[in-house]
Write an enzyme that holds these catalytic residues in place. Structure first.
Site, PDB file in Angstrom:
ATOM      1  CG  MET A  14       7.457 -14.618  -6.626  1.00 19.17           C
ATOM      2  SD  MET A  14       5.923 -14.905  -5.726  1.00 19.17           S
ATOM      3  CE  MET A  14       5.298 -16.474  -6.678  1.00 19.17           C
ATOM      4  N   GLY A 215       1.413  10.234   1.407  1.00 25.25           N
ATOM      5  CA  GLY A 215       0.704  10.767   2.900  1.00 25.25           C
ATOM      6  C   GLY A 215       0.095  12.133   2.716  1.00 25.25           C
ATOM      7  CB  ALA A 242       0.488  -3.542  -2.766  1.00 26.82           C
ATOM      8  CB  ALA A 243      -0.281   2.335  -0.992  1.00 24.24           C
ATOM      9  N   GLY A 244      -0.749   2.115  -3.947  1.00 22.70           N
ATOM     10  CA  GLY A 244      -1.323   2.709  -5.227  1.00 22.70           C
ATOM     11  C   GLY A 244      -2.163   1.557  -6.042  1.00 22.70           C
ATOM     12  CG  ASP A 245      -0.782  -1.990  -7.428  1.00 21.04           C
ATOM     13  OD1 ASP A 245      -0.686  -1.061  -8.472  1.00 21.04           O
ATOM     14  OD2 ASP A 245      -0.041  -2.751  -6.970  1.00 21.04           O
TER      15      ASP A 245
END
Length: 298
Positions: A14, A215, A242-245
């Site tokens: 969470m 970036g 969460a960009a990498g996920d």
């Protein structure tokens, strides 16, 4: 075309996310601007992201017997992920304390909780892994569990993607089963002693690798001599949590659907860019139409 079957073995947390103008220094108390509580954990995020990107997605993980666990299961299931193998263990679920500044940069502390109880996999769980087109794993659960899943997948001809985060010692049997390694610059430095300037150093570990640079885009390299830089898609950044996920999940879906890996990296870069435009982890993960909107073929 039948849906690609992606199985994710990993963590569920969470996420308690606080926005503030800057990340506080040690000992500093700062007034924030916003707060959200959303499901997260690299495993759960990648399972949800794979489903939203168009895959048939299943998640193998563990949640606690607390209220957070109830919410985690409900939210992950509602996202279209098969949670039939999501274990419930007595005690606390994993929790991530996330701080995000005005530039979208973040600092995160994770307490694993139930994730540490995901030791070993049952024969039924291993059969689910063997039935996948692509297995995706990370390192927020016990490493030996990741190694067992990857070894079973390799023996069945299932492609194995390891998002080696957070960086930790990798047993030889795990490295031997990995088809594609995904790391950021800090993780690459930890594994090879070299950073962005030598992505091919990762090929001492695995046959194919992606080095993500936020970036500045990503590098794809393999032992056949390919070395390609894929530029980042330019968007206004709200939260990079969460960009990498989103990137890793879209990479798995694209590869599973038959894209060559360089093109799959381009599609995954579009997924990462679509994700950073919203606050939060799982709630920011993009749907396929959003990825396609930003995707620019080479």
């Amino acid at each position: 075309m039948p849906q690609t079957r992606v199985v994710v073995v990993g963590s569920a947390n969470m996420d308690l996310v606080a926005m503030a103008p800057a990340l506080p220094r040690p000992g500093e108390t700062m007034l924030g601007t916003d707060f959200v509580m959303v499901p997260g954990g690299k495993g759960a995020n990648q399972a949800v992201a794979a489903a939203r990107a168009g895959a048939s997605s299943a998640f193998l993980g563990a949640i606690g017997s607390d209220a957070f666990g109830v919410t985690l299961r409900a939210r992950i299931t509602a996202a279209g992920v098969d949670t039939g193998h999501l274990r419930v263990v007595y005690g606390a679920s994993g929790v991530a304390l996330v701080m995000v500044n005005a530039q979208g940069e973040n600092a995160i502390v994770v307490t694993p909780g139930a994730n540490d109880a995901l030791t070993g996999l049952t024969e039924e769980e291993l059969a689910t892994v063997r039935g996948a087109d692509v297995l995706v794993a990370q390192l927020e659960i016990p490493v030996q569990t990741v190694a067992a899943a990857a070894t079973a997948a390799r023996a069945a001809g299932t492609r194995v993607i390891l998002n080696a985060a957070p960086a930790r010692d990798l047993p030889p049997e795990l490295l031997a089963a990995v088809d594609l390694l995904v790391v950021n610059e800090g993780e690459a430095q930890a594994f090879t002693g070299r950073g962005r300037d030598e992505p091919r150093a990762l090929l001492d570990l695995v046959p194919r690798a992606v080095l993500t640079l936020g970036g500045e885009g990503a590098w794809y390299v393999d032992r056949e001599g390919t070395e390609v830089h894929v530029p980042a898609v330019r968007v206004d950044v709200v939260d990079s949590t969460a960009a990498g996920d989103a990137f890793t999940a879209a990479l798995a879906v694209g590869w599973g659907e038959g894209r060559d890996l360089v093109d799959a990296v381009r599609w995954a870069s579009a997924a990462g860019a679509a994700c950073v435009r919203r606050l939060g982890a799982s709630v920011a993960l993009p749907r396929r139409a959003e990825i396609d909107e930003l995707y620019a073929p080479g």
